[in-house]
Design a protein around this motif. Structure first.
Motif, PDB file in Angstrom:
ATOM      1  N   LYS A  51       2.433   6.241  -1.350  1.00  0.00           N
ATOM      2  CA  LYS A  51       3.478   6.989  -0.654  1.00  0.00           C
ATOM      3  C   LYS A  51       3.356   6.755   0.849  1.00  0.00           C
ATOM      4  N   ILE A  52       4.479   6.899   1.547  1.00  0.00           N
ATOM      5  CA  ILE A  52       4.539   6.687   2.994  1.00  0.00           C
ATOM      6  C   ILE A  52       5.263   7.882   3.600  1.00  0.00           C
ATOM      7  N   LEU A  53       4.695   8.483   4.623  1.00  0.00           N
ATOM      8  CA  LEU A  53       5.384   9.533   5.368  1.00  0.00           C
ATOM      9  C   LEU A  53       6.388   8.869   6.292  1.00  0.00           C
ATOM     10  N   LEU A 110       0.745  16.448   8.891  1.00  0.00           N
ATOM     11  CA  LEU A 110      -0.589  16.119   8.402  1.00  0.00           C
ATOM     12  C   LEU A 110      -0.836  16.746   7.029  1.00  0.00           C
ATOM     13  N   CYS A 134       0.675  14.702   4.384  1.00  0.00           N
ATOM     14  CA  CYS A 134      -0.132  13.493   4.138  1.00  0.00           C
ATOM     15  C   CYS A 134      -1.328  13.810   3.261  1.00  0.00           C
ATOM     16  N   HIS A 151      -0.194  14.574  -0.441  1.00  0.00           N
ATOM     17  CA  HIS A 151       0.274  13.405  -1.204  1.00  0.00           C
ATOM     18  C   HIS A 151      -0.639  12.190  -1.049  1.00  0.00           C
ATOM     19  N   GLN A 152      -1.812  12.382  -0.430  1.00  0.00           N
ATOM     20  CA  GLN A 152      -2.773  11.289  -0.209  1.00  0.00           C
ATOM     21  C   GLN A 152      -2.104  10.091   0.470  1.00  0.00           C
ATOM     22  N   ILE A 153      -1.396  10.383   1.541  1.00  0.00           N
ATOM     23  CA  ILE A 153      -0.652   9.368   2.289  1.00  0.00           C
ATOM     24  C   ILE A 153      -1.557   8.778   3.367  1.00  0.00           C
ATOM     25  N   GLY A 154      -1.578   7.455   3.442  1.00  0.00           N
ATOM     26  CA  GLY A 154      -2.380   6.776   4.460  1.00  0.00           C
ATOM     27  C   GLY A 154      -1.560   6.040   5.497  1.00  0.00           C
ATOM     28  N   ALA A 171       2.318   6.049   7.862  1.00  0.00           N
ATOM     29  CA  ALA A 171       3.501   6.776   8.315  1.00  0.00           C
ATOM     30  C   ALA A 171       4.387   5.838   9.128  1.00  0.00           C
ATOM     31  N   LEU A 185      -1.810  12.514  13.355  1.00  0.00           N
ATOM     32  CA  LEU A 185      -1.984  11.699  12.151  1.00  0.00           C
ATOM     33  C   LEU A 185      -3.032  10.617  12.378  1.00  0.00           C
ATOM     34  N   ILE A 228      -4.688   8.181   9.545  1.00  0.00           N
ATOM     35  CA  ILE A 228      -3.430   7.687   8.983  1.00  0.00           C
ATOM     36  C   ILE A 228      -2.899   6.587   9.896  1.00  0.00           C
TER      37      ILE A 228
END
Length: 159
Positions: A3-5, A92, A95, A98-101, A103, A137, A142
């Motif tokens: 996933k991407i923020l 944040l 992130c 959803h374990q987003i790394g 953005a 972030l 991130i």
């Protein structure tokens, strides 16, 4: 799927300070159709209305704002620092949830600027710097990209 923020305005959501958007096509639209994107407007998430008077980091840097040593203000001097910090913290939290790394954030914004922000004098001049959400972030590991750097992110995701 990673996933991407993403800044909500880049997806066509009318959340910018002027009530507009900054819709992007290409990879951002493709990733949106694939369900890879989680959107947020940190300023709206922090409680600011649409539309709203523009705001800029007027004292210090985004890092200083997050350390309580800088401020984000409107041109009339109204301090909106708390809303910017709250919005950054909400970005944040998304992130982390959803374990987003990665953005993709809107360049030039006092929240989302990745490489540049306004100079803090409401002159329309951009300077090197980052927005409050982008800074927070990055502090948490991130990787942050602007809408002009999407191809670089695509290369990382394809490795």
């Amino acid at each position: 799927m990673q996933k991407i923020l993403v800044s909500a305005c880049l997806l066509g959501e009318k959340v910018r300070y002027d009530g507009g958007d900054s819709r992007q096509s290409g990879l951002i639209a493709q990733w949106q159709s694939e369900g890879r994107l989680i959107s947020i407007c940190p300023e709206v998430a922090g409680g600011l209305p649409i539309p709203r008077p523009p705001a800029e980091i007027v004292s210090g840097s985004a890092d200083a704002v997050l350390r309580g040593r800088g401020s984000v203000q409107r041109q009339n001097g109204e301090d909106v620092t708390d809303a910017f910090v709250d919005g950054a913290e909400r970005a944040l939290a998304l992130c982390m949830k959803h374990q987003i790394g990665f953005a993709i954030l809107k360049e030039g914004s006092p929240s989302c600027g990745v490489n540049s922000v306004n100079d803090g004098r409401f002159s329309g001049i951009k300077i090197d710097g980052e927005g409050v959400a982008a800074c927070l972030l990055r502090r948490h590991g991130i990787d942050v990209f602007s809408e002009q750097e999407v191809e670089q992110l695509a290369l990382l995701l394809n490795d």
